[in-house]
Design a protein around this motif. Structure first.
Motif, mmCIF file in Angstrom:
data_model
loop_
_atom_site.group_PDB
_atom_site.id
_atom_site.type_symbol
_atom_site.label_atom_id
_atom_site.label_comp_id
_atom_site.label_asym_id
_atom_site.label_seq_id
_atom_site.Cartn_x
_atom_site.Cartn_y
_atom_site.Cartn_z
ATOM 1 N N ASN A 191 7.707 14.117 66.378
ATOM 2 C CA ASN A 191 9.086 13.901 66.809
ATOM 3 C C ASN A 191 10.094 14.645 65.941
ATOM 4 O O ASN A 191 11.306 14.495 66.132
ATOM 5 C CB ASN A 191 9.408 12.401 66.792
ATOM 6 C CG ASN A 191 8.563 11.626 67.777
ATOM 7 O OD1 ASN A 191 8.262 12.121 68.865
ATOM 8 N ND2 ASN A 191 8.156 10.427 67.408
ATOM 9 N N ILE A 192 9.603 15.400 64.977
ATOM 10 C CA ILE A 192 10.501 16.143 64.101
ATOM 11 C C ILE A 192 11.128 17.310 64.861
ATOM 12 O O ILE A 192 10.446 18.035 65.585
ATOM 13 C CB ILE A 192 9.758 16.637 62.845
ATOM 14 C CG1 ILE A 192 9.512 15.448 61.905
ATOM 15 C CG2 ILE A 192 10.521 17.729 62.128
ATOM 16 C CD1 ILE A 192 8.806 15.809 60.634
ATOM 17 N N ALA A 193 12.431 17.468 64.669
ATOM 18 C CA ALA A 193 13.179 18.517 65.359
ATOM 19 C C ALA A 193 13.355 19.723 64.443
ATOM 20 O O ALA A 193 13.883 19.592 63.335
ATOM 21 C CB ALA A 193 14.545 17.990 65.790
ATOM 22 N N VAL A 233 12.333 15.775 73.361
ATOM 23 C CA VAL A 233 12.200 16.190 74.758
ATOM 24 C C VAL A 233 12.725 17.603 75.004
ATOM 25 O O VAL A 233 12.668 18.098 76.126
ATOM 26 C CB VAL A 233 12.909 15.191 75.700
ATOM 27 C CG1 VAL A 233 12.225 13.833 75.643
ATOM 28 C CG2 VAL A 233 14.383 15.067 75.362
ATOM 29 N N ARG A 234 13.227 18.251 73.950
ATOM 30 C CA ARG A 234 13.633 19.662 74.026
ATOM 31 C C ARG A 234 13.081 20.398 72.802
ATOM 32 O O ARG A 234 13.825 21.004 72.030
ATOM 33 C CB ARG A 234 15.154 19.820 74.062
ATOM 34 C CG ARG A 234 15.828 19.363 75.329
ATOM 35 C CD ARG A 234 17.312 19.739 75.283
ATOM 36 N NE ARG A 234 17.533 21.192 75.329
ATOM 37 C CZ ARG A 234 18.719 21.765 75.167
ATOM 38 N NH1 ARG A 234 19.803 21.027 74.930
ATOM 39 N NH2 ARG A 234 18.859 23.081 75.223
ATOM 40 N N PRO A 235 11.784 20.343 72.615
ATOM 41 C CA PRO A 235 11.214 20.841 71.356
ATOM 42 C C PRO A 235 11.287 22.361 71.218
ATOM 43 O O PRO A 235 11.253 23.094 72.210
ATOM 44 C CB PRO A 235 9.762 20.368 71.429
ATOM 45 C CG PRO A 235 9.467 20.290 72.897
ATOM 46 C CD PRO A 235 10.746 19.822 73.530
ATOM 47 N N ILE A 236 11.387 22.791 69.968
ATOM 48 C CA ILE A 236 11.236 24.204 69.634
ATOM 49 C C ILE A 236 9.734 24.459 69.559
ATOM 50 O O ILE A 236 9.016 23.801 68.810
ATOM 51 C CB ILE A 236 11.904 24.528 68.284
ATOM 52 C CG1 ILE A 236 13.389 24.136 68.308
ATOM 53 C CG2 ILE A 236 11.722 25.989 67.925
ATOM 54 C CD1 ILE A 236 14.216 24.867 69.309
ATOM 55 N N THR A 237 9.235 25.402 70.339
ATOM 56 C CA THR A 237 7.797 25.633 70.411
ATOM 57 C C THR A 237 7.278 26.273 69.127
ATOM 58 O O THR A 237 8.043 26.818 68.319
ATOM 59 C CB THR A 237 7.449 26.557 71.585
ATOM 60 O OG1 THR A 237 7.993 27.863 71.321
ATOM 61 C CG2 THR A 237 8.017 26.023 72.897
ATOM 62 N N ASN A 238 5.948 26.224 68.965
ATOM 63 C CA ASN A 238 5.344 26.866 67.798
ATOM 64 C C ASN A 238 5.649 28.362 67.782
ATOM 65 O O ASN A 238 5.878 28.951 66.716
ATOM 66 C CB ASN A 238 3.836 26.632 67.788
ATOM 67 C CG ASN A 238 3.478 25.184 67.484
ATOM 68 O OD1 ASN A 238 4.308 24.430 66.975
ATOM 69 N ND2 ASN A 238 2.252 24.795 67.808
ATOM 70 N N GLY A 239 5.646 28.977 68.934
ATOM 71 C CA GLY A 239 5.979 30.391 69.011
ATOM 72 C C GLY A 239 7.405 30.662 68.562
ATOM 73 O O GLY A 239 7.671 31.663 67.873
ATOM 74 N N GLU A 240 8.322 29.792 68.936
ATOM 75 C CA GLU A 240 9.720 29.941 68.513
ATOM 76 C C GLU A 240 9.861 29.692 67.022
ATOM 77 O O GLU A 240 10.683 30.336 66.350
ATOM 78 C CB GLU A 240 10.602 28.981 69.313
ATOM 79 C CG GLU A 240 10.747 29.368 70.775
ATOM 80 C CD GLU A 240 11.441 28.305 71.605
ATOM 81 O OE1 GLU A 240 12.202 28.677 72.515
ATOM 82 O OE2 GLU A 240 11.209 27.099 71.351
ATOM 83 N N VAL A 241 9.063 28.768 66.477
ATOM 84 C CA VAL A 241 9.071 28.541 65.034
ATOM 85 C C VAL A 241 8.642 29.807 64.303
ATOM 86 O O VAL A 241 9.263 30.218 63.313
ATOM 87 C CB VAL A 241 8.149 27.370 64.649
ATOM 88 C CG1 VAL A 241 7.996 27.281 63.130
ATOM 89 C CG2 VAL A 241 8.685 26.054 65.194
ATOM 90 N N GLU A 242 7.576 30.444 64.797
ATOM 91 C CA GLU A 242 7.101 31.653 64.140
ATOM 92 C C GLU A 242 8.129 32.773 64.246
ATOM 93 O O GLU A 242 8.322 33.541 63.284
ATOM 94 C CB GLU A 242 5.763 32.100 64.728
ATOM 95 C CG GLU A 242 5.140 33.264 63.980
ATOM 96 C CD GLU A 242 3.664 33.439 64.246
ATOM 97 O OE1 GLU A 242 3.024 34.207 63.502
ATOM 98 O OE2 GLU A 242 3.134 32.810 65.188
ATOM 99 N N ALA A 243 8.809 32.867 65.365
ATOM 100 C CA ALA A 243 9.859 33.881 65.508
ATOM 101 C C ALA A 243 10.992 33.637 64.516
ATOM 102 O O ALA A 243 11.544 34.583 63.925
ATOM 103 C CB ALA A 243 10.390 33.875 66.937
ATOM 104 N N LYS A 244 11.335 32.381 64.313
ATOM 105 C CA LYS A 244 12.361 32.028 63.330
ATOM 106 C C LYS A 244 11.900 32.402 61.923
ATOM 107 O O LYS A 244 12.676 32.956 61.123
ATOM 108 C CB LYS A 244 12.665 30.530 63.419
ATOM 109 C CG LYS A 244 13.658 30.018 62.393
ATOM 110 C CD LYS A 244 13.836 28.509 62.508
ATOM 111 C CE LYS A 244 14.635 27.942 61.350
ATOM 112 N NZ LYS A 244 14.737 26.463 61.414
#
Length: 460
Positions: free
Chosen positions: A269-271, A410-421
């Motif tokens: 549940n961490i944003a 319910v609007r999570p940042i995906t793992n792919g988006e985390v890696e892009a960040k």
């Protein structure tokens, strides 16, 4: 006598091992760590990082056998490295948040885990497990306050994060359940974190996670060697909640929440933050960016920003300071500046923390038109909602509401988006090969030692 909450926590944590954690949780944990490390690298380029390291070096000695500081080519004793690493992870206020706990849980827990796992020569598997252990505790303890700590001037990341970090440090050092209970009691006297920095943009908030990690390592070691701590750490007459939230505060549901550790995973549940500013500002920033192209900025008469009542003290008051931030920290905690930046540029990036950005006359002119009001429909602290209502000179009204902030469950940042960040945050500091090497090491964390990872992180 019924079992105390701290002993209940100790029993639950003592039974957790790597194989008991679902693969989905372990994978997400790796990406949360990746996010934190990318932010830490980005922080090394700012004055606060250099001055913090200088201050620590003045009272500490670099040691070849110490714990590496992320991206700064120096190793320090474990607790000193934890202070600096915690500051680097949290320094840009770009690190993840647990909404219900209103806490940046990763920063204190990971800072403690990096030091403790390196010091004790633990495996990557152990590092990952301890991190998850600490997150599961810190998020539950934070959520039990129902957003109350901010209202009375305490920063949960420093205050509550210390307890999660303590359990993580204790787990790594193989404390038994009784010793873990004492360690939590010791931390009750060491945990801290004041929100007074909000008045003038002081740097103290940045050091809260590192100090929490320092306290955690200290408490775990003292408890392991027989030091006695109070038993009613949380529910006692002068326990955590009564001493910080008042004797009238009703501590409800914490035991039930603790009982679910190992079955339910708050880590999921961490944003993850998509914007390098206080999470309370994100929805309004996004709302402003979404409507920005629908009118000319010079045609704006007034701007109303609706936010949860529980965040007003943090990001809306005092109004005169928020409309004209004096430094980057005030900019990160300002609804008027965030809304103005969203309207002008369509996003709030690390560039918005530059002095030329938060002193820009055009941005400040927009910020001066922003009036912040409490939103009666906010579902806080579950979500950090925001609405921007723009009234034009011709009377036309344009608005947009973000009921659920990006990064929420319910609007999570995906793992792919985390890696892009992560790639974006490290792109100006590391070459492509080093960026990929760290990413690969984290994805296969359980297949290497903690020290291998830390040595990889020590330089740029």
């Amino acid at each position: 006598m019924n079992q105390t909450i701290s002993s209940l926590i100790s029993d639950k944590i003592s039974s957790i091992n790597f194989n008991a954690i679902p693969e989905q949780v372990r994978e997400r944990a790796k990406y949360l760590i990746m996010d934190a490390l990318g932010i830490a690298y980005a922080s090394t380029q700012y004055d606060f990082a250099e001055k913090t390291l200088a201050g620590i070096l003045a009272i500490s000695e670099p040691t070849p056998n110490g714990v590496p500081v992320i991206g700064m080519n120096v190793s320090l004793p474990a607790r000193d490295a934890a202070i600096v690493n915690g500051l680097l992870i949290h320094g840009l206020d770009y690190d993840d948040t647990h909404p219900k706990g209103v806490i940046h849980a990763t920063a204190p827990v990971l800072a403690a885990v990096l030091s403790q796992s390196h010091r004790l020569q633990k495996s990557g598997e152990d590092l990952l497990t301890a991190y998850i252990v600490g997150i599961e505790v810190a998020t539950r303890l934070g959520a039990a306050a129902k957003g109350g700590f901010h209202q009375v001037g305490f920063h949960p990341t420093g205050l509550i994060g210390a307890f999660g970090a303590t359990l993580a440090a204790a787990w790594l050092d193989k404390l038994d359940a009784g010793q873990m209970t004492h360690a939590q009691g010791i931390t009750l006297s060491l945990a801290s974190g004041s929100l007074e920095f909000l008045q003038d943009g002081a740097w103290t908030k940045r050091v809260h996670p590192g100090w929490a990690a320092n306290a955690a390592i200290t408490s775990a070691s003292l408890a392991k060697h027989g030091f006695l701590g109070p038993k009613e750490t949380y529910e006692g007459r002068f326990g955590l909640y009564a001493s910080h939230l008042g004797a009238d505060f009703k501590l409800e549901g914490l035991e039930e929440s603790i009982s679910t550790i190992g079955q339910e995973w708050e880590l999921m549940n961490i944003a993850v933050k998509p914007i390098p500013a206080c999470h309370f500002t994100h929805a309004c920033t996004d709302a402003a960016a979404i409507i920005a192209k629908q009118f000319n900025l010079e045609d704006i008469l007034k701007i109303e920003a609706k936010v949860p009542a529980g965040v007003m003290k943090t990001v809306c008051e005092p109004a005169e300071n928020k409309q004209k931030p004096a430094n980057s920290y005030e900019a990160q905690f300002s609804i008027p500046y965030s809304v103005a930046t969203g309207l002008r540029f369509g996003r709030f990036s690390l560039d918005a923390l530059d002095e030329k950005a938060y002193t820009d006359p055009e941005t400040l002119a927009l910020a001066a038109k922003v009036i912040s009001v409490p939103d009666p429909d906010a579902d806080f602290p579950r979500y950090y909602s925001g609405e921007v209502v723009v009234t034009l000179n011709d009377g036309k009204v344009i608005s947009h509401r973000e009921a659920i902030n990006r990064g929420a469950d319910v609007r999570p940042i995906t793992n792919g988006e985390v890696e892009a960040k992560y790639v974006e945050n490290t792109g100006n500091l590391l070459d492509a090969g080093k960026i990929a090497q760290i990413s690969s090491a984290l994805k296969g964390l359980e297949n290497q030692s903690a020290s291998q990872l830390m040595n990889l992180l020590s330089t740029q």
